[in-house]
Design an enzyme around this catalytic site. Structure first.
Site, PDB file in Angstrom:
ATOM      1  CB  SER A   1      -0.859  -0.098   1.197  1.00 34.54           C
ATOM      2  OG  SER A   1      -0.035   0.327   2.452  1.00 34.54           O
ATOM      3  CG  ASP A   2       1.413   5.810  -1.323  1.00 37.30           C
ATOM      4  OD1 ASP A   2       2.468   5.969  -0.706  1.00 37.30           O
ATOM      5  OD2 ASP A   2       1.295   6.359  -2.370  1.00 37.30           O
ATOM      6  CE1 TYR A   3       5.238   7.648   5.671  1.00 39.87           C
ATOM      7  CE2 TYR A   3       3.014   8.136   6.608  1.00 39.87           C
ATOM      8  CZ  TYR A   3       4.223   7.935   6.685  1.00 39.87           C
ATOM      9  OH  TYR A   3       4.688   8.446   8.077  1.00 39.87           O
ATOM     10  CB  THR A   4      -1.533   6.269   6.031  1.00 39.31           C
ATOM     11  OG1 THR A   4      -1.737   7.363   5.410  1.00 39.31           O
ATOM     12  CG2 THR A   4      -0.500   6.417   7.230  1.00 39.31           C
ATOM     13  N   GLY A   5      -2.180   4.047   3.275  1.00 39.81           N
ATOM     14  CA  GLY A   5      -3.258   3.857   2.222  1.00 39.81           C
ATOM     15  C   GLY A   5      -4.401   2.990   2.767  1.00 39.81           C
TER      16      GLY A   5
END
Length: 772
Positions: free
Chosen positions: A293-297
């Site tokens: 996932s992307d950052y805190t996605g």
């Protein structure tokens, strides 16, 4: 007898590895990997499997990074096997990474090594042009070399994973992350994606090969209104024909990981979208790496409105995302979800296996400290060889927009006034996402120009203005003190700064105006609705032009700007993007003619914001604007501006002039098993040696669905001495004519095709053939 911990690790490691996986020649490496991971996973608890799916950022306050805390939360998680990898700029140290890896190898039960990653976007300590500028070189060898050098430097500092390349197609320059993209074209974007993956990864046999991560899957560059993180909505036909190709090209090149995008696709956030992550990525394209996932996605999907932390965790895992960046929702929720029957152990095992396979391919199970050689960091980072490569590549990324009356190149004699808020600043040369760089190392433009001319020229400098008249807005544009442009220490009034600039300008033979965006005006979370050069600098530029002296605009930018007024009034405009560590020296090389500019745009520059999106490979519509007309009633267009961009895709001038002959085809018909060769003769009619990017475009004139007015299908960058001519040929095959039809079948169709060859997408010579 006291047994050393390292001996215990060796015994356990050999037990897991097994006698058949010790690199015995003749064995199937995939089978060896499968056997090794199968044995390892049999020993893992469900908590340890979920732990492999947890990716954490290295913060200064976690104690483990600073070494100031014992038994920190992060340290305890690593010991318990609850961390699969770490990332962040705080890891810029072989010593720190070795210490953390050692914690996993000596203190955790199963001694599973960690991954260490970072946003290495356009170089590491040696910074290359921002990706949009790098793409403007149209030089795949140079682009691959930039990634190779980045991999060498990042790996020398202990990293084994880079969050690059970003391959999102982008046609909206309001979006700040267009700076990270290769521009608007799927074919060129695909070629660049492949070059970047090759440069980063190699075959993983060496300690300077790193794991690439394709981002952002998918459609992130099509965010509505050019606003970062915003909704995306498009047909699947458009996805497959225009936006998916670079992602697929990177997968085909062997990229080992993929990062999910923040936006939703068909109403489902990409991070929890099974059609994207499983149907397209794995089943249709055959991707066998892991997805992060992307950052805190994962956490952010609660704000998207699709469920609570348990729901979004379950949907993400089942969609096919394997690793949770920062949120720790997998760690928090998956065991409970398993007990409640919301996910299966097979779901968790599949994700865990993909992470372990990546670590195996990188060689971390054979040598957890493969990337922790302190000697490499002393000799392979920010080297003279890397500087030279960065300087050369930067100089070939610059795009010459205008050069009336041969204002450029400048003479290394006389008096030069260097004016502008970007003329005497170091950090801004590097551009966005240069987080591993030393911001004190780049030369300023003032320093580089003085070095280039020695004592033969009098170069005087004046700042002339602030970045913008609005101090609040400037604070947003310069968010980090490392990029400071000196407003906080400036004691003079705006009038005093302007008068100083006009005074030195009046005593000069030529004015070099270093204007445009600051580094952080583009990049992530840096969308703009106004794409003009900021107001204070516009005022400065207009006053400089009133002096009657020739003005060269050296334009710093991370995106297309609206330059209609500047193009009309400024004699010479050189777009230098943000060229990286050697920006200043490269600018000097080009301004003084030691390098002839050869950069070509990979994204169209609009005349005004109202034209956006404007891109070359658009559809024709049933009421196209007649060629050469600015406005015709009841045709697609605007009342107040024509449809054409100010500078089209593929555009870029040279200090010399290139002339194209008519296009010649060796046949007028082609079968599905054959090919046609298209050729032109390109002649250098000017006084300077130079490089030209010869571009091939094709239009499908008769499709079962509407087709673009032209599509880039090939290019060659050639060098011609003054007075030299060269014939450039392209082989056109049926494969180049394929597209996804209404049923998403990848086919080519019989009919007539137009072949266009030229120095940009607008100025082309044309011929036609038929596919039988």
């Amino acid at each position: 007898m006291k047994i050393k911990p390292t001996l215990i690790f060796a015994c356990i490691f050999i037990t897991f590895l097994g006698c058949n996986t010790l690199n015995i020649k003749g064995n199937d490496p995939n089978k060896e990997m499968d056997n090794f991971i199968a044995k390892l996973m049999k020993e893992m608890t469900i908590e340890e499997k979920i732990g492999q799916l947890n990716l954490l950022v290295a913060n200064a306050d976690d104690g483990l990074i600073t070494g100031e805390a014992q038994n920190s939360n992060l340290e305890l998680k690593i010991k318990k096997g609850e961390v699969g990898g770490m990332f962040g700029s705080r890891l810029k140290s072989v010593k720190k990474i070795r210490q953390i890896q050692q914690l996993a190898m000596e203190e955790s039960r199963l001694k599973i090594p960690l991954l260490f990653g970072l946003d290495v976007i356009h170089g590491y300590e040696t910074v290359f042009p921002i990706p949009l500028g790098l793409a403007a070189s149209w030089d795949m060898q140079a682009i691959e070399k930039s990634a190779r050098i980045a991999a060498i430097e990042a790996s020398a500092n202990g990293l084994c994973w880079v969050f690059s390349p970003m391959v999102d197609i982008c046609r909206d320059p309001r979006w700040g992350r267009i700076a990270e993209s290769a521009g608007e074209d799927p074919y060129l974007g695909s070629e660049i994606a492949k070059a970047m993956v090759r440069g980063y990864q190699g075959d993983f046999s060496r300690s300077d090969n790193v794991l690439a991560c394709i981002k952002h899957f998918a459609l992130y560059g099509a965010a509505e209104a050019g606003r970062d993180y915003n909704t995306t909505d498009m047909s699947r036909l458009r996805m497959y024909n225009e936006y998916f190709p670079p992602y697929k090209a990177a997968v085909d090149a062997g990229a080992g990981s993929v990062m999910a995008s923040f936006n939703d696709v068909d109403g489902i956030p990409a991070t929890a979208n099974p059609w994207l992550m499983t149907e397209v990525l794995r089943k249709q394209w055959g991707f066998n790496g892991f997805v992060v996932s992307d950052y805190t996605g994962i956490d952010e999907m609660i704000q998207h409105g699709i469920g609570d932390s348990m729901e979004v965790s379950v949907r993400t895992l089942k969609a096919g995302v394997d690793m949770d960046m920062v949120s720790e929702y997998f760690l928090k929720n998956l065991k409970t979800a398993l007990n409640e029957g919301k996910v299966s152990e097979r779901d968790i095992d599949s994700a865990c296996r993909r992470i372990l396979e990546a670590k195996y391919k990188l060689g971390l199970f054979q040598n957890p400290y493969k990337y922790c050689d302190a000697e490499r960091a002393k000799t392979e980072v920010y080297t003279d060889e890397h500087h030279a490569a960065a300087r050369k590549i930067a100089s070939e990324s610059f795009v010459l927009f205008k050069n009336s009356k041969n204002t450029l190149p400048l003479k290394k004699s006389g008096n030069i006034a260097l004016v502008g808020p970007l003329a005497n600043n170091r950090a801004n040369m590097l551009g966005t996402w240069s987080i591993a760089a030393d911001f004190d190392k780049p030369a300023t433009l003032l320093e580089a120009l003085r070095t280039a001319v020695g004592n033969s020229t009098n170069i005087r400098y004046a700042k002339g203005s602030h970045l913008t008249t609005d101090s609040v807005l400037e604070a947003r544009f310069v968010r980090d003190k490392r990029w400071s442009l000196g407003r906080e220490s400036e004691k003079r009034s705006d009038t005093e700064m302007l008068n100083e600039a006009l005074h030195i300008a009046s005593q000069s033979d030529v004015i070099v105006a270093a204007l445009g965006e600051s580094a952080e005006m583009s990049g992530e979370s840096s969308s703009r609705s106004d794409l003009n050069i900021p107001d204070a600098q516009q005022t400065l530029l207009k006053e400089l032009l009133k002096t009657g002296k020739p003005v060269v605009l050296v334009l710093f930018t991370g995106r297309p700007l609206t330059l209609t007024w500047e193009n009309e009034h400024v004699p010479a405009i050189l777009n230098v993007w943000f060229g990286g560590s050697e920006t200043a020296s490269a600018i000097a090389d080009v301004l003084f003619g030691d390098v002839n500019p050869s950069g070509k745009l990979t994204v169209s520059f609009p005349k005004n914001v109202g034209q956006i999106p404007v891109y070359y490979n658009h559809k024709n519509t049933g009421r196209p604007m007649p060629k050469g007309q600015n406005f015709t009633k009841f045709r697609t267009g605007y009342l107040d501006v024509d449809n054409e961009p100010l500078y089209p895709f593929g555009f870029g001038l040279s200090y010399t002039q290139f002339e194209y002959s008519d296009v010649k085809l060796n046949a007028s018909e082609m079968t599905r098993q054959g090919k046609i060769t298209a050729s032109v003769t390109v002649s250098n009619r000017g006084k300077y040696d130079g490089k030209e990017v010869v571009q091939l475009y094709i239009r499908d004139m008769e499709g079962s669905i509407t087709r673009p007015v032209k599509e880039l299908k090939g290019f060659q960058k050639i060098f011609l001495q003054a007075g030299e001519s060269k014939t450039v040929s392209f082989d056109i095959t049926p494969e180049m004519l394929k597209f996804y039809n209404y049923d998403l079948e990848y086919i080519c169709e019989a009919g007539e095709f137009s072949v266009m060859i030229g120095g940009n997408s607008r100025d082309v010579k044309t011929a036609r053939f038929r596919l039988k």
